[in-house]
Design a protein around this motif. Structure first.
Motif, PDB file in Angstrom:
ATOM      1  N   VAL A  10      -3.783   3.161  -4.727  1.00 21.89           N
ATOM      2  CA  VAL A  10      -2.764   2.111  -4.694  1.00 21.89           C
ATOM      3  C   VAL A  10      -2.718   1.479  -3.307  1.00 21.89           C
ATOM      4  N   LYS A  11      -2.736   2.309  -2.284  1.00 19.38           N
ATOM      5  CA  LYS A  11      -2.709   1.802  -0.903  1.00 19.38           C
ATOM      6  C   LYS A  11      -3.931   0.933  -0.619  1.00 19.38           C
ATOM      7  N   GLN A  12      -5.056   1.332  -1.192  1.00 22.25           N
ATOM      8  CA  GLN A  12      -6.277   0.567  -0.990  1.00 22.25           C
ATOM      9  C   GLN A  12      -6.165  -0.825  -1.607  1.00 22.25           C
ATOM     10  N   VAL A  13      -5.650  -0.891  -2.841  1.00 25.29           N
ATOM     11  CA  VAL A  13      -5.477  -2.184  -3.501  1.00 25.29           C
ATOM     12  C   VAL A  13      -4.499  -3.054  -2.717  1.00 25.29           C
ATOM     13  N   VAL A  14      -3.426  -2.478  -2.230  1.00 27.86           N
ATOM     14  CA  VAL A  14      -2.456  -3.217  -1.432  1.00 27.86           C
ATOM     15  C   VAL A  14      -3.133  -3.801  -0.189  1.00 27.86           C
ATOM     16  N   SER A  15      -4.025  -3.040   0.437  1.00 29.73           N
ATOM     17  CA  SER A  15      -4.730  -3.549   1.613  1.00 29.73           C
ATOM     18  C   SER A  15      -5.608  -4.741   1.262  1.00 29.73           C
ATOM     19  N   TYR A  16      -6.196  -4.739   0.049  1.00 30.80           N
ATOM     20  CA  TYR A  16      -7.009  -5.879  -0.380  1.00 30.80           C
ATOM     21  C   TYR A  16      -6.141  -7.123  -0.581  1.00 30.80           C
ATOM     22  N   ILE A  17      -4.937  -6.917  -1.059  1.00 36.55           N
ATOM     23  CA  ILE A  17      -4.012  -8.031  -1.266  1.00 36.55           C
ATOM     24  C   ILE A  17      -3.575  -8.619   0.074  1.00 36.55           C
ATOM     25  N   GLU A  18      -3.285  -7.760   1.022  1.00 34.91           N
ATOM     26  CA  GLU A  18      -2.640  -8.190   2.267  1.00 34.91           C
ATOM     27  C   GLU A  18      -3.593  -8.538   3.402  1.00 34.91           C
ATOM     28  N   LYS A  19      -4.807  -7.987   3.402  1.00 34.33           N
ATOM     29  CA  LYS A  19      -5.668  -8.119   4.579  1.00 34.33           C
ATOM     30  C   LYS A  19      -7.066  -8.642   4.220  1.00 34.33           C
ATOM     31  N   SER A  20      -7.414  -9.776   4.803  1.00 37.90           N
ATOM     32  CA  SER A  20      -8.747 -10.328   4.557  1.00 37.90           C
ATOM     33  C   SER A  20      -9.826  -9.401   5.125  1.00 37.90           C
ATOM     34  N   LYS A  21      -9.511  -8.702   6.214  1.00 35.47           N
ATOM     35  CA  LYS A  21     -10.470  -7.775   6.805  1.00 35.47           C
ATOM     36  C   LYS A  21     -10.844  -6.664   5.821  1.00 35.47           C
ATOM     37  N   ARG A  23     -10.685  -6.818   2.577  1.00 33.46           N
ATOM     38  CA  ARG A  23     -11.496  -7.414   1.503  1.00 33.46           C
ATOM     39  C   ARG A  23     -12.938  -7.592   1.952  1.00 33.46           C
ATOM     40  N   ARG A  24     -13.123  -8.065   3.184  1.00 34.67           N
ATOM     41  CA  ARG A  24     -14.481  -8.269   3.697  1.00 34.67           C
ATOM     42  C   ARG A  24     -15.230  -6.946   3.823  1.00 34.67           C
ATOM     43  N   GLU A  25     -14.563  -5.958   4.381  1.00 32.79           N
ATOM     44  CA  GLU A  25     -15.227  -4.677   4.620  1.00 32.79           C
ATOM     45  C   GLU A  25     -15.698  -4.009   3.333  1.00 32.79           C
ATOM     46  N   ASP A  26     -14.888  -4.112   2.273  1.00 36.18           N
ATOM     47  CA  ASP A  26     -15.263  -3.489   0.997  1.00 36.18           C
ATOM     48  C   ASP A  26     -15.895  -4.478   0.025  1.00 36.18           C
ATOM     49  N   ASP A  27     -15.994  -5.753   0.462  1.00 38.24           N
ATOM     50  CA  ASP A  27     -16.685  -6.783  -0.317  1.00 38.24           C
ATOM     51  C   ASP A  27     -16.060  -6.986  -1.700  1.00 38.24           C
ATOM     52  N   VAL A  28     -14.726  -7.053  -1.734  1.00 44.08           N
ATOM     53  CA  VAL A  28     -14.007  -7.186  -3.005  1.00 44.08           C
ATOM     54  C   VAL A  28     -12.849  -8.171  -2.872  1.00 44.08           C
ATOM     55  N   PHE A  29     -12.264  -8.518  -4.011  1.00 42.36           N
ATOM     56  CA  PHE A  29     -11.005  -9.249  -4.045  1.00 42.36           C
ATOM     57  C   PHE A  29     -10.245  -8.813  -5.284  1.00 42.36           C
ATOM     58  N   VAL A  30      -9.006  -9.285  -5.420  1.00 41.27           N
ATOM     59  CA  VAL A  30      -8.133  -8.822  -6.503  1.00 41.27           C
ATOM     60  C   VAL A  30      -7.766  -9.979  -7.427  1.00 41.27           C
ATOM     61  N   ILE A  31      -7.824  -9.725  -8.711  1.00 36.54           N
ATOM     62  CA  ILE A  31      -7.364 -10.703  -9.697  1.00 36.54           C
ATOM     63  C   ILE A  31      -6.240 -10.072 -10.512  1.00 36.54           C
ATOM     64  N   GLU A  32      -5.381 -10.928 -11.085  1.00 37.74           N
ATOM     65  CA  GLU A  32      -4.272 -10.439 -11.902  1.00 37.74           C
ATOM     66  C   GLU A  32      -4.242 -11.163 -13.244  1.00 37.74           C
ATOM     67  N   GLY A  33      -3.883 -10.435 -14.273  1.00 39.17           N
ATOM     68  CA  GLY A  33      -3.692 -11.026 -15.588  1.00 39.17           C
ATOM     69  C   GLY A  33      -4.902 -10.877 -16.497  1.00 39.17           C
ATOM     70  N   MET A  34      -4.620 -10.845 -17.784  1.00 40.14           N
ATOM     71  CA  MET A  34      -5.669 -10.662 -18.783  1.00 40.14           C
ATOM     72  C   MET A  34      -6.604 -11.864 -18.857  1.00 40.14           C
ATOM     73  N   LYS A  35      -6.067 -13.063 -18.653  1.00 40.26           N
ATOM     74  CA  LYS A  35      -6.912 -14.263 -18.717  1.00 40.26           C
ATOM     75  C   LYS A  35      -8.000 -14.214 -17.653  1.00 40.26           C
ATOM     76  N   MET A  36      -7.603 -13.866 -16.424  1.00 38.99           N
ATOM     77  CA  MET A  36      -8.590 -13.791 -15.345  1.00 38.99           C
ATOM     78  C   MET A  36      -9.604 -12.677 -15.615  1.00 38.99           C
ATOM     79  N   LEU A  37      -9.132 -11.553 -16.149  1.00 38.62           N
ATOM     80  CA  LEU A  37     -10.045 -10.448 -16.437  1.00 38.62           C
ATOM     81  C   LEU A  37     -11.058 -10.850 -17.499  1.00 38.62           C
ATOM     82  N   ARG A  38     -10.614 -11.601 -18.493  1.00 37.33           N
ATOM     83  CA  ARG A  38     -11.521 -12.060 -19.543  1.00 37.33           C
ATOM     84  C   ARG A  38     -12.610 -12.976 -18.975  1.00 37.33           C
TER      85      ARG A  38
END
Length: 267
Positions: A10-21, A23-38
């Protein structure tokens, strides 16, 4: 089920939401909602989280998709902690970032019209995440084939940008560059005409031919294009305005110009 907001994942996901660094370090981003997941390409999705509340009301099709990803159940409290929105939709995913080459962006490719000439947006120091996300979304709708951003622009993987793209983030090639004027020189050598949206333009934007390879330059929301970048463009173009309006919202300007190119290419 994950029920603690202090859980490491959970803390890791929160860091992806709050910190661009992060996201860059782990090469990821976060999406929300079923439409985006589809809309997300399956191979890009790294992990998925879902609340029991969402599962209780989900369709069998949605449940099948979530099951396929091995979605991790979380409590409502945990989802609220992880999500970037005030009222989470109940589904959240961590997705791998995209990496495009300069050639992919410059050469351009329109899935709807494979023979179309490149149509590129060059964005300098765009700061507002909502503007940037809207530019990706409207750009896709207008047939934009690639986006070039200055390093001073907002992070394209900022959660506000991602929400505003409404899925276009999965389909729009983009690159960040250190030297916009230098990139314009490369575009010119590739046969791409460049047009700077500028108040000093002598001709209106609809007086030019955009059926050929084209790039539009849009500058910072408050200051516009830097002089160095504007001077490197092939042409200044003007969006005429009535009343006392002195400038146009960057995302609005982008939409006006790219949809004019789209209109011409349909004719």
């Amino acid at each position: 089920m994950i029920t603690s907001v202090n859980n490491d994942r959970v803390k890791q996901v929160v860091s992806y939401i709050e910190k661009s660094k992060a996201r860059r370090e782990d090469d990821v981003f976060v999406i929300e909602g079923m439409k985006m997941l589809r809309e997300a390409p399956v191979l890009q999705v790294r992990e998925v989280y879902v609340t029991e509340r969402f599962l209780d009301g989900a369709s069998e099709d949605d449940k099948e998709i979530l099951w396929r990803y091995g979605a991790e159940p979380v409590s409502d409290e945990v989802m609220k902690k992880m999500a970037a929105t005030q009222t989470p939709q109940g589904v959240l995913a961590v997705v791998r970032q995209y990496h495009y080459t300069e050639e992919e962006v410059i050469e351009g490719y329109n899935e709807a019209d494979k023979e179309a000439a490149p149509l590129i947006l060059v964005l300098e120091n765009i700061q507002d995440p909502g503007n940037l996300g809207t530019m990706l979304r409207s750009g896709e709708g207008a047939g934009v084939t690639g986006i070039i951003l200055s390093k001073g622009s907002a992070d394209i993987y900022n959660p506000k940008v991602i929400r505003s793209t409404m899925g276009s983030i999965f389909r729009m090639p983009f690159i960040y560059v250190d030297d916009i004027p230098g990139m314009l020189d490369k575009l010119h050598k590739s046969g791409i005409s460049t047009y700077a949206a500028h108040l000093k333009g002598k001709k209106n934007y609809d007086e030019f031919d955009y059926t050929k390879p084209t790039a539009f330059l849009i500058g910072n929301e408050g200051n516009g294009l830097t002089k160095e970048t504007a001077d490197a463009a092939g042409e200044y173009i003007l969006i005429p305005m009535k009343g006392s309006v002195e400038s146009m919202n960057a995302a609005t300007s982008s939409a006006i110009l790219t949809f004019e190119a789209s209109r011409q290419r349909r004719s």
